[in-house]
Design a protein around this motif. Structure first.
Motif, PDB file in Angstrom:
ATOM      1  N   LEU A 173      -5.613   2.727   6.980  1.00  0.00           N
ATOM      2  CA  LEU A 173      -4.435   3.136   6.222  1.00  0.00           C
ATOM      3  C   LEU A 173      -4.583   2.695   4.767  1.00  0.00           C
ATOM      4  O   LEU A 173      -4.874   1.535   4.484  1.00  0.00           O
ATOM      5  N   LEU A 192      -2.448   2.468   1.218  1.00  0.00           N
ATOM      6  CA  LEU A 192      -1.148   2.544   0.547  1.00  0.00           C
ATOM      7  C   LEU A 192      -1.421   2.586  -0.949  1.00  0.00           C
ATOM      8  O   LEU A 192      -1.971   1.654  -1.528  1.00  0.00           O
ATOM      9  N   GLU A 245       2.351   5.684  -6.387  1.00  0.00           N
ATOM     10  CA  GLU A 245       2.502   7.104  -6.725  1.00  0.00           C
ATOM     11  C   GLU A 245       2.024   7.447  -8.134  1.00  0.00           C
ATOM     12  O   GLU A 245       1.736   8.606  -8.434  1.00  0.00           O
ATOM     13  N   MET A 281      -0.810   6.868   2.511  1.00  0.00           N
ATOM     14  CA  MET A 281       0.643   6.872   2.311  1.00  0.00           C
ATOM     15  C   MET A 281       0.916   6.456   0.868  1.00  0.00           C
ATOM     16  O   MET A 281       0.384   5.449   0.386  1.00  0.00           O
ATOM     17  N   TYR A 329       3.363   5.029  -1.873  1.00  0.00           N
ATOM     18  CA  TYR A 329       4.621   4.298  -2.032  1.00  0.00           C
ATOM     19  C   TYR A 329       5.167   4.505  -3.441  1.00  0.00           C
ATOM     20  O   TYR A 329       4.415   4.732  -4.395  1.00  0.00           O
ATOM     21  N   ASP A 331       9.636  -0.175  -0.574  1.00  0.00           N
ATOM     22  CA  ASP A 331       8.960   0.982   0.016  1.00  0.00           C
ATOM     23  C   ASP A 331       7.581   0.583   0.545  1.00  0.00           C
ATOM     24  O   ASP A 331       7.161   1.031   1.617  1.00  0.00           O
ATOM     25  N   LEU A 332       6.872  -0.264  -0.208  1.00  0.00           N
ATOM     26  CA  LEU A 332       5.563  -0.733   0.225  1.00  0.00           C
ATOM     27  C   LEU A 332       5.667  -1.544   1.524  1.00  0.00           C
ATOM     28  O   LEU A 332       4.889  -1.342   2.460  1.00  0.00           O
ATOM     29  N   LYS A 380       7.913  -1.346   3.788  1.00  0.00           N
ATOM     30  CA  LYS A 380       8.291  -0.447   4.878  1.00  0.00           C
ATOM     31  C   LYS A 380       7.076   0.337   5.385  1.00  0.00           C
ATOM     32  O   LYS A 380       6.873   0.471   6.599  1.00  0.00           O
ATOM     33  N   LYS A 381       6.257   0.833   4.457  1.00  0.00           N
ATOM     34  CA  LYS A 381       5.158   1.714   4.833  1.00  0.00           C
ATOM     35  C   LYS A 381       3.915   0.980   5.324  1.00  0.00           C
ATOM     36  O   LYS A 381       3.052   1.584   5.959  1.00  0.00           O
ATOM     37  N   LYS A 389       3.870  -1.326   7.526  1.00  0.00           N
ATOM     38  CA  LYS A 389       4.011  -1.650   8.958  1.00  0.00           C
ATOM     39  C   LYS A 389       3.262  -0.596   9.776  1.00  0.00           C
ATOM     40  O   LYS A 389       3.750   0.505  10.004  1.00  0.00           O
ATOM     41  N   SER A 390       2.077  -0.942  10.210  1.00  0.00           N
ATOM     42  CA  SER A 390       1.226   0.022  10.897  1.00  0.00           C
ATOM     43  C   SER A 390       0.207  -0.721  11.758  1.00  0.00           C
ATOM     44  O   SER A 390      -0.110  -1.882  11.512  1.00  0.00           O
ATOM     45  N   LYS A 431      -6.066  -2.058   6.562  1.00  0.00           N
ATOM     46  CA  LYS A 431      -5.043  -1.619   5.611  1.00  0.00           C
ATOM     47  C   LYS A 431      -5.513  -1.946   4.193  1.00  0.00           C
ATOM     48  O   LYS A 431      -6.028  -3.037   3.932  1.00  0.00           O
TER      49      LYS A 431
END
Length: 375
Positions: free
Chosen positions: A117, A119, A122, A140, A142, A149-150, A152-153, A155-156, A161
């Motif tokens: 993943l 992150l 943007e 993803m 953020y 937002d980071l 939250k996203k 969590k995987s 990561k």
């Protein structure tokens, strides 16, 4: 005739671009210190990335590489510069790429794989965006500098990561929140990759970059940067621990399948990095402060705390008109439009350099004050 008809769609695309005031043409000019000459006209250059304006050094050209470093293009000067860059970033090893763009492409696509993943902020540079696509990892985005937002996203249950961000954002001139990013990264066992092209050699202790500015240098796993911004030379590099660099040497296509950077450019970078940059660094800081304060006093909304100062215009056509006004009055500051920035967020991007004198800054503020009243 059939071929011409087949390519008619290109004309339609170009017409659409023109209609939206997004059409671009190349301008050829010769930059010298604080000035640039375009079509015989001398202008004050506010588009340069040579932030520190280090003394120009003449290098004897002994060799032009015409092969990959893995074949026969690996000059001994590379080893010296890579050792210095690794030490500069307090890392075990570094690797030079022909450009910063290629450093991102090669490094990120080599490290991140399917099942991982990424992150990505943007507002990250296009080279980061393309690198993420090449990696086959899940990506993803953020919201810009939005740590909620980071969190939250991230969590995987991904295998690995990665959090990837610029240090100083190239179009907004603001800092990445590296103190918070590294904390989130540690809690989630993520790998932190920072592209510090616009902060390296310019900010932080001894110009060590944005992570040094935030006192989190030891918490960054991979540094990617440029030799063509603050250092005013050419090329890009990555600095990290030994196995990351070895992976890039063995897997990064933008390193393996391209000719090496010419050795005279490596030698030029060596001369630049060995220059005492502190005096120029202080001058850059002084120029940035004076120009920012002056623009705020006129009425411009300035949020940047770095040498990149964007003046948000919004409308693409108005930004072009403002750019033409500046050009006519002896100032070169390019309008930045979509797709480099979102639609209706066109801006004038000012790059402050140590080349600028007090007279240059006073003149710039005078013209921008006239532009403020007019636009």
């Amino acid at each position: 005739m059939a071929l011409k008809r087949k390519l008619n769609f290109i004309d339609l695309e170009l017409e659409k671009i023109r209609k939206n005031n997004l059409y671009r043409t190349l301008r050829y000019g010769k930059a010298t210190k604080a000035d640039i000459i375009i079509d015989g006209k001398k202008l004050l250059n506010l588009c340069s990335n040579d932030y520190l304006g280090l003394p120009i050094t003449k290098i004897q050209i002994n060799q032009l590489q015409s092969s990959s470093r893995l074949v026969s293009g690996n000059d001994k000067s590379y080893e010296k510069l890579e050792n210095i860059l690794a030490k500069h970033k307090s890392q075990q090893k570094s690797l030079i790429y022909p450009t910063g763009y290629m450093a991102n492409l090669g490094t990120i696509s080599s490290m991140a794989n399917k099942g991982d993943l990424i992150l990505s902020d943007e507002l990250n540079h296009a080279s980061i965006i393309e690198s993420c696509k090449l990696s086959n990892a899940k990506v993803m985005i953020y919201k810009h500098n939005d740590m909620k937002d980071l969190k939250k996203k991230i969590k995987s249950k991904a295998k690995n990561k990665f959090i990837i961000s610029e240090g100083v954002f190239s179009m907004d001139g603001d800092y990445s929140l590296l103190d918070e990013i590294t904390e989130i990264s540690e809690k989630n066992n993520a790998i932190t990759i920072i592209d510090d092209a616009h902060g390296d050699f310019v900010v932080g202790k001894d110009g060590k970059g944005t992570p040094s500015h935030f006192n989190v240098a030891k918490k960054i796993d991979v540094y990617i940067s440029s030799l063509s911004k603050g250092l005013g030379s050419f090329g890009g590099y990555v600095a990290s621990q030994n196995n990351v660099i070895d992976l890039c040497i063995n897997k990064a296509k933008s390193f393996i399948y391209t000719s090496a950077l010419p050795s005279f450019l490596v030698e030029h970078a060596l001369k630049r990095i060995e220059t005492n940059r502190e005096k120029q660094k202080k001058r850059l800081e002084k120029n940035t402060l004076q120009l920012s304060k002056g623009l705020k006093k006129i009425g411009y909304e300035i949020n940047s705390k770095t040498q990149i100062i964007p003046i948000l215009i919004g409308d693409e056509k108005r930004s072009l008109d403002f750019g033409k006004f500046l050009f006519k009055n002896g100032i070169y500051a390019q309008p930045i439009r979509y797709p480099t920035v979102p639609k209706n967020q066109a801006r004038l991007r000012i790059s402050v350099t140590a080349w600028l004198t007090k007279t240059d800054i006073d003149y710039t503020l005078d013209i921008f004050e006239k532009g403020f009243k007019r636009f």
